[in-house]
Design a protein around this motif. Structure first.
Motif, PDB file in Angstrom:
ATOM      1  N   ALA A  13       0.963  -1.193  -0.045  1.00 36.16           N
ATOM      2  CA  ALA A  13      -0.262   0.047   0.117  1.00 36.16           C
ATOM      3  C   ALA A  13       0.923   1.262   0.042  1.00 36.16           C
ATOM      4  N   GLY A  14       0.517   2.168  -0.751  1.00 35.21           N
ATOM      5  CA  GLY A  14       1.290   3.402  -0.892  1.00 35.21           C
ATOM      6  C   GLY A  14       0.554   4.787  -0.300  1.00 35.21           C
ATOM      7  N   ASP A  15       1.318   5.661   0.285  1.00 34.84           N
ATOM      8  CA  ASP A  15       0.386   6.845   0.849  1.00 34.84           C
ATOM      9  C   ASP A  15      -0.154   7.738  -0.319  1.00 34.84           C
ATOM     10  N   PRO A 180      10.496   2.946  -7.391  1.00 39.25           N
ATOM     11  CA  PRO A 180      10.312   1.778  -6.339  1.00 39.25           C
ATOM     12  C   PRO A 180       9.525   2.303  -5.216  1.00 39.25           C
ATOM     13  N   LEU A 181       8.277   1.810  -4.779  1.00 42.16           N
ATOM     14  CA  LEU A 181       7.662   2.169  -3.615  1.00 42.16           C
ATOM     15  C   LEU A 181       8.693   2.635  -2.342  1.00 42.16           C
ATOM     16  N   GLY A 182       9.445   1.651  -2.150  1.00 42.04           N
ATOM     17  CA  GLY A 182      10.176   2.166  -0.916  1.00 42.04           C
ATOM     18  C   GLY A 182      11.322   3.312  -1.042  1.00 42.04           C
ATOM     19  N   ASP A 183      11.546   3.470  -2.404  1.00 45.02           N
ATOM     20  CA  ASP A 183      12.187   4.900  -2.441  1.00 45.02           C
ATOM     21  C   ASP A 183      11.336   6.101  -2.792  1.00 45.02           C
ATOM     22  N   ALA A 184       9.950   6.113  -2.922  1.00 44.28           N
ATOM     23  CA  ALA A 184       9.254   7.251  -3.227  1.00 44.28           C
ATOM     24  C   ALA A 184       9.091   8.406  -2.272  1.00 44.28           C
ATOM     25  N   ALA A 185       9.155   8.306  -0.848  1.00 46.33           N
ATOM     26  CA  ALA A 185       9.137   9.334  -0.019  1.00 46.33           C
ATOM     27  C   ALA A 185      10.426  10.085  -0.131  1.00 46.33           C
ATOM     28  N   ALA A 186      11.570   9.432   0.007  1.00 44.85           N
ATOM     29  CA  ALA A 186      13.065   9.976   0.076  1.00 44.85           C
ATOM     30  C   ALA A 186      13.196  10.691  -1.202  1.00 44.85           C
ATOM     31  N   LEU A 187      12.725  10.059  -2.399  1.00 43.98           N
ATOM     32  CA  LEU A 187      13.216  10.702  -3.692  1.00 43.98           C
ATOM     33  C   LEU A 187      12.115  11.889  -3.995  1.00 43.98           C
ATOM     34  N   LEU A 188      10.970  12.070  -3.359  1.00 47.98           N
ATOM     35  CA  LEU A 188      10.055  13.149  -3.494  1.00 47.98           C
ATOM     36  C   LEU A 188      11.084  14.648  -3.064  1.00 47.98           C
TER      37      LEU A 188
END
Length: 232
Positions: A13-15, A180-188
């Motif tokens: 699940a994504g945010d 990749p979902l696990g990278d999405a927050a930091a990449l933002l």
């Protein structure tokens, strides 16, 4: 386990809040932040006319046999408003995977975020003016089969890029990026800073303040010879 003929109901699940932020980031800036290796190739491009310039959603992945859309129909019945359906089609271009009827169902009934196909669509006159993000390799009047096999919500490869269920998919007029979902927050955070930096470079290019010294420096470092004369 029926490998090659299965549907996984669940996926990471994504945010939803992330999607709103990514809707303001051009794919070019995201691509640069990801070292320019996450762009879906094979000629996948936007073929519709969405009012919002940037699509963002979480991937429902679909793996189909070339020219067959049975599993794509199954994915449509699972998808919701924050989802982008991403379809691996073995690189086939001989048959359209979707047309106006399926796209209308995706847009008006399921209200999903978008469609990304490694293959053609048909009914292009209607789809090209539709306010809904559709990415495909072009158009073809030949319709698909509906026989299977295939998979939903398993890892796929689309346009030379690995896409996993739940990955963040961003698309605009330049093309499609898979994050990749696990990278999405930091990449933002990184991509947001880069977008601001890039906007500054555009402004400098317009007003004549761009620093171009790096060009000559790079050429000198590579041993390029400058000859004050006409090539014989």
């Amino acid at each position: 386990m029926a490998i090659g003929n299965r549907i996984f109901i669940q996926r990471p699940a994504g945010d939803p809040a992330l999607l709103k932020s990514y809707q303001h980031l051009p794919t070019a800036n995201i691509a640069d932040t990801m070292n320019r290796i996450a762009v879906l190739g094979n000629g996948i491009r936007r073929v519709s006319s969405p009012a919002k310039p940037i699509m963002a959603g979480y991937a429902i992945t679909v793996k189909v046999r070339a020219g067959d859309n049975l599993m794509l129909h199954a994915a449509l019945d699972m998808a919701t408003e924050n989802d982008v359906i991403v379809v691996s089609n073995e690189g086939d271009r001989s048959r359209a995977l979707m047309g106006e009827i399926m796209i209308a169902y995706a847009h008006y009934t399921r209200k999903i975020a978008g469609i990304v196909l490694d293959g053609p669509v048909r009914d292009i006159d209607a789809l090209s003016v539709l306010d809904f993000p559709i990415f495909a390799t072009g158009s073809n009047p030949a319709g698909p089969f509906k026989e299977g096999p295939g998979e939903v919500n398993t890892p796929i490869a689309v346009g030379g890029v690995a896409v996993r269920p739940g990955d963040l998919i961003v698309g605009d007029a330049d093309g499609v990026i898979a994050v990749p979902l696990g990278d999405a927050a930091a990449l933002l955070d990184e991509a947001t800073r880069y977008a601001s930096f890039d906007a500054g470079k555009v402004e400098a290019a317009k007003n004549g303040t761009a620093n171009r010294a790096w060009v000559r420096q790079s050429l000198d470092e590579k041993g390029v010879e400058f000859i004050d004369g006409i090539c014989p």
